[in-house]
Write a protein that holds these residues in place. Structure first.
Motif, PDB file in Angstrom:
ATOM      1  N   UNK A 124       0.896  -1.239  -0.006  1.00  0.00           N
ATOM      2  CA  UNK A 124      -0.057  -0.001   0.050  1.00  0.00           C
ATOM      3  C   UNK A 124       0.943   1.126  -0.086  1.00  0.00           C
ATOM      4  N   UNK A 125       0.356   2.307  -0.871  1.00  0.00           N
ATOM      5  CA  UNK A 125       0.981   3.716  -0.454  1.00  0.00           C
ATOM      6  C   UNK A 125      -0.125   4.722  -0.221  1.00  0.00           C
ATOM      7  N   UNK A 126       0.514   5.765   0.299  1.00  0.00           N
ATOM      8  CA  UNK A 126      -0.516   7.018   0.768  1.00  0.00           C
ATOM      9  C   UNK A 126      -1.360   7.396  -0.578  1.00  0.00           C
ATOM     10  N   UNK A 127      -0.683   7.419  -1.835  1.00  0.00           N
ATOM     11  CA  UNK A 127      -1.530   7.823  -2.977  1.00  0.00           C
ATOM     12  C   UNK A 127      -2.693   6.673  -3.216  1.00  0.00           C
ATOM     13  N   UNK A 128      -2.639   5.600  -2.467  1.00  0.00           N
ATOM     14  CA  UNK A 128      -3.851   4.719  -3.055  1.00  0.00           C
ATOM     15  C   UNK A 128      -5.048   4.772  -1.940  1.00  0.00           C
ATOM     16  N   UNK A 129      -4.942   5.712  -0.993  1.00  0.00           N
ATOM     17  CA  UNK A 129      -5.977   5.931  -0.050  1.00  0.00           C
ATOM     18  C   UNK A 129      -6.817   7.190  -0.569  1.00  0.00           C
ATOM     19  N   UNK A 130      -8.103   7.060  -0.454  1.00  0.00           N
ATOM     20  CA  UNK A 130      -8.846   8.273  -0.601  1.00  0.00           C
ATOM     21  C   UNK A 130      -8.408   9.460   0.586  1.00  0.00           C
ATOM     22  N   UNK A 131      -8.118  10.653  -0.015  1.00  0.00           N
ATOM     23  CA  UNK A 131      -7.620  11.559   1.062  1.00  0.00           C
ATOM     24  C   UNK A 131      -8.948  12.137   1.769  1.00  0.00           C
ATOM     25  N   UNK A 132      -8.632  12.479   2.951  1.00  0.00           N
ATOM     26  CA  UNK A 132      -9.750  13.289   3.685  1.00  0.00           C
ATOM     27  C   UNK A 132      -9.959  14.672   3.303  1.00  0.00           C
ATOM     28  N   UNK A 133      -9.203  15.373   2.558  1.00  0.00           N
ATOM     29  CA  UNK A 133      -9.079  16.416   1.845  1.00  0.00           C
ATOM     30  C   UNK A 133      -8.470  16.979   0.785  1.00  0.00           C
ATOM     31  N   UNK A 134      -8.986  17.234  -0.574  1.00  0.00           N
ATOM     32  CA  UNK A 134      -8.404  17.627  -1.423  1.00  0.00           C
ATOM     33  C   UNK A 134      -8.374  19.074  -1.704  1.00  0.00           C
ATOM     34  N   UNK A 308       4.803  29.577  21.644  1.00  0.00           N
ATOM     35  CA  UNK A 308       5.259  30.822  20.761  1.00  0.00           C
ATOM     36  C   UNK A 308       4.182  31.133  19.605  1.00  0.00           C
ATOM     37  N   UNK A 309       3.031  30.442  19.768  1.00  0.00           N
ATOM     38  CA  UNK A 309       2.009  30.909  18.745  1.00  0.00           C
ATOM     39  C   UNK A 309       2.102  30.343  17.408  1.00  0.00           C
ATOM     40  N   UNK A 310       2.719  29.381  17.182  1.00  0.00           N
ATOM     41  CA  UNK A 310       2.810  28.861  15.925  1.00  0.00           C
ATOM     42  C   UNK A 310       1.380  28.006  15.569  1.00  0.00           C
ATOM     43  N   UNK A 311       1.115  28.084  14.222  1.00  0.00           N
ATOM     44  CA  UNK A 311      -0.224  27.651  13.702  1.00  0.00           C
ATOM     45  C   UNK A 311       0.019  26.150  12.988  1.00  0.00           C
ATOM     46  N   UNK A 312       1.339  25.727  12.700  1.00  0.00           N
ATOM     47  CA  UNK A 312       1.629  24.452  12.307  1.00  0.00           C
ATOM     48  C   UNK A 312       3.189  24.107  12.738  1.00  0.00           C
ATOM     49  N   UNK A 313       3.101  22.744  13.234  1.00  0.00           N
ATOM     50  CA  UNK A 313       4.564  22.110  13.634  1.00  0.00           C
ATOM     51  C   UNK A 313       4.629  21.140  12.527  1.00  0.00           C
ATOM     52  N   UNK A 314       5.828  21.417  11.535  1.00  0.00           N
ATOM     53  CA  UNK A 314       6.004  20.541  10.321  1.00  0.00           C
ATOM     54  C   UNK A 314       7.132  19.712  10.519  1.00  0.00           C
ATOM     55  N   UNK A 315       6.893  18.287  10.381  1.00  0.00           N
ATOM     56  CA  UNK A 315       7.835  17.348  10.694  1.00  0.00           C
ATOM     57  C   UNK A 315       8.398  16.783   9.368  1.00  0.00           C
ATOM     58  N   UNK A 316       8.272  17.775   8.266  1.00  0.00           N
ATOM     59  CA  UNK A 316       9.054  17.567   7.056  1.00  0.00           C
ATOM     60  C   UNK A 316       8.806  16.262   6.377  1.00  0.00           C
ATOM     61  N   UNK A 317       9.632  15.716   5.966  1.00  0.00           N
ATOM     62  CA  UNK A 317       9.129  14.257   4.696  1.00  0.00           C
ATOM     63  C   UNK A 317       8.825  13.036   5.366  1.00  0.00           C
ATOM     64  N   UNK A 318       7.809  12.444   4.639  1.00  0.00           N
ATOM     65  CA  UNK A 318       7.671  11.107   4.775  1.00  0.00           C
ATOM     66  C   UNK A 318       7.773  10.328   3.553  1.00  0.00           C
ATOM     67  N   UNK A 319       7.880   8.984   3.900  1.00  0.00           N
ATOM     68  CA  UNK A 319       7.929   8.149   2.594  1.00  0.00           C
ATOM     69  C   UNK A 319       6.436   7.949   2.122  1.00  0.00           C
ATOM     70  N   UNK A 320       6.360   7.624   1.049  1.00  0.00           N
ATOM     71  CA  UNK A 320       4.954   7.285   0.508  1.00  0.00           C
ATOM     72  C   UNK A 320       4.280   5.850   0.836  1.00  0.00           C
ATOM     73  N   UNK A 321       5.368   4.961   1.263  1.00  0.00           N
ATOM     74  CA  UNK A 321       4.941   3.787   1.409  1.00  0.00           C
ATOM     75  C   UNK A 321       4.124   3.563   2.806  1.00  0.00           C
ATOM     76  N   UNK A 322       3.054   2.810   2.762  1.00  0.00           N
ATOM     77  CA  UNK A 322       2.461   2.368   3.936  1.00  0.00           C
ATOM     78  C   UNK A 322       2.360   0.655   4.229  1.00  0.00           C
ATOM     79  N   UNK A 323       3.403   0.199   3.495  1.00  0.00           N
ATOM     80  CA  UNK A 323       3.675  -1.375   3.860  1.00  0.00           C
ATOM     81  C   UNK A 323       4.511  -1.484   5.099  1.00  0.00           C
ATOM     82  N   UNK A 324       3.851  -1.954   6.319  1.00  0.00           N
ATOM     83  CA  UNK A 324       4.784  -2.271   7.353  1.00  0.00           C
ATOM     84  C   UNK A 324       6.051  -2.944   7.381  1.00  0.00           C
TER      85      UNK A 324
END
Length: 372
Positions: A124-134, A308-324
């Motif tokens: 499985x890959x992230x792109x195979x999954x119906x997104x919650x939001x486009x 400090x009032x940030x709106x988003x904490x960005x953990x940067x990149x993740x791989x596309x794979x969902x295969x454990x």
């Protein structure tokens, strides 16, 4: 609308969300690239857009490849993008660029942590999954760029893949209490943060003197997890110096110690307006992992960004794979435990700048980037 060169485009802009990759300081970090700051101004002279352009010269030629990482910073919702991009392309041609790559700082699709946890499985890959939001703006800009002749990197046609991560991980902070952030962590994450506290792990905001320890731990992590960033200690020292010279606190180093031994060290970057913080990279020791220093460190960094009032904490990149069973999925699994979202960015787009010679040079540069 006027289009001008110069650093004033940044110092006075107040343009909202700006990536650290689009600040003048980043141009001073990137050895081997020439850097130029550009700006768009309205009729009153007020800045309304800005860009950092990095130029990579081809050996033996007076021609360059132009790159705008996570930029430019313009009004991407404008129906007439050519009004913004045409003067930029004219300037790049004047500078001798044969092609340009840019990365609109726009989200395209979004998946909540719970959605992807439920969708893991073999192959499985992230792109195979119906997104919650486009995201409608991201989708619209993609269509406008294609219609204007731009090609998205990695799509069919031979373009090299993105230099910046296509899939990133974001934790929304705006409007959430510390208690809500804590509740958003998985049970495993909360258990590990508590375990670190009981074991006496101490987290600290450290200075540049600890960068050698950070770099050593990063090397340990690279060997353990099977990846290679290829960044020297001098690179991180230059980055720390340049980003903080532009604005104090733009780059920070956090460490987690147990019995006075540093077991984990992570770098944190802050956007010019303070609305976004990025976990850039980090390392941890092979021993004493049971005291969970990395979990403690991330919770400290998330909490500081929230305070400090940030709106988003960005953990940067993740791989596309969902295969454990895929080794890279371990990173995704760790980040999913924070309860945030995987976000597919619009990606990077390329355009050759006129002429058969320029197109040939563009193909040669694509091959070079693919090999890197």
């Amino acid at each position: 609308m006027a289009f001008l060169r110069g650093r004033r485009a940044w110092s006075d802009a107040g343009l909202g969300r700006v990536s650290f990759l689009q600040t003048p300081a980043w141009g001073r970090v990137k050895h081997g690239w020439a850097a130029e700051s550009l700006g768009w101004f309205d009729e009153s002279g007020a800045p309304v857009g800005a860009a950092l352009v990095l130029y990579r010269m081809l050996p033996g030629l007076r021609r360059s490849f132009a790159y705008l990482p996570e930029g430019p910073v313009i009004d991407w919702s404008a129906p007439d993008l050519d009004r913004w991009l045409a003067p930029l392309l004219d300037r790049l041609r004047q500078a001798g660029a044969f092609a340009v790559r840019l990365g609109p700082p726009l989200a395209y699709r979004r998946w909540h942590a719970a959605t992807l946890k439920a969708a893991t499985g073999p192959g499985r890959k992230v792109g195979d999954v119906l997104p919650d939001l486009v995201e409608p703006l991201g989708a619209a800009v993609a269509d406008r760029l294609r219609n204007a002749g731009w090609r998205r990197c990695g799509d069919d046609g031979g373009a090299a893949g993105d230099a910046q991560p296509r899939f990133v991980f974001e934790i929304p902070l705006a409007g959430r209490s510390p208690e809500a952030l804590w509740a958003g962590l998985s049970q495993e994450w909360r258990r590990n943060v508590r375990r670190a506290a009981r074991a006496g792990v101490a987290t600290s905001l450290s200075g540049p003197a600890e960068l050698p320890a950070f770099h050593a731990l990063l090397g340990v992590t690279e060997r353990r997890d099977g990846f290679r960033l290829g960044r020297s200690l001098a690179y991180y020292q230059r980055q720390f110096e340049m980003l903080n010279a532009q604005e104090r606190g733009s780059m920070r180093l956090y460490t987690a110690a147990w019995n006075d031994e540093v077991l984990a060290a992570h770098t944190l970057l802050r956007s010019p307006d303070g609305a976004r913080f990025w976990y850039q990279t980090g390392g941890s020791a092979d021993h004493r992992r049971q005291v969970r220093p990395s979990n403690a460190l991330q919770w400290r960094m998330i909490s500081d960004a929230h305070e400090e009032g940030a709106s988003v904490y960005d953990m940067r990149g993740v791989p596309e794979t969902l295969d454990p069973d895929d080794r890279p999925f371990g990173l995704t699994r760790w980040k999913l435990g924070t309860g945030g979202d995987v976000v597919e960015m619009l990606g990077e787009w390329e355009l050759p700048l006129n002429g058969a010679v320029n197109r040939a040079l563009h193909r040669a540069m694509q091959g070079y980037l693919a090999r890197r």
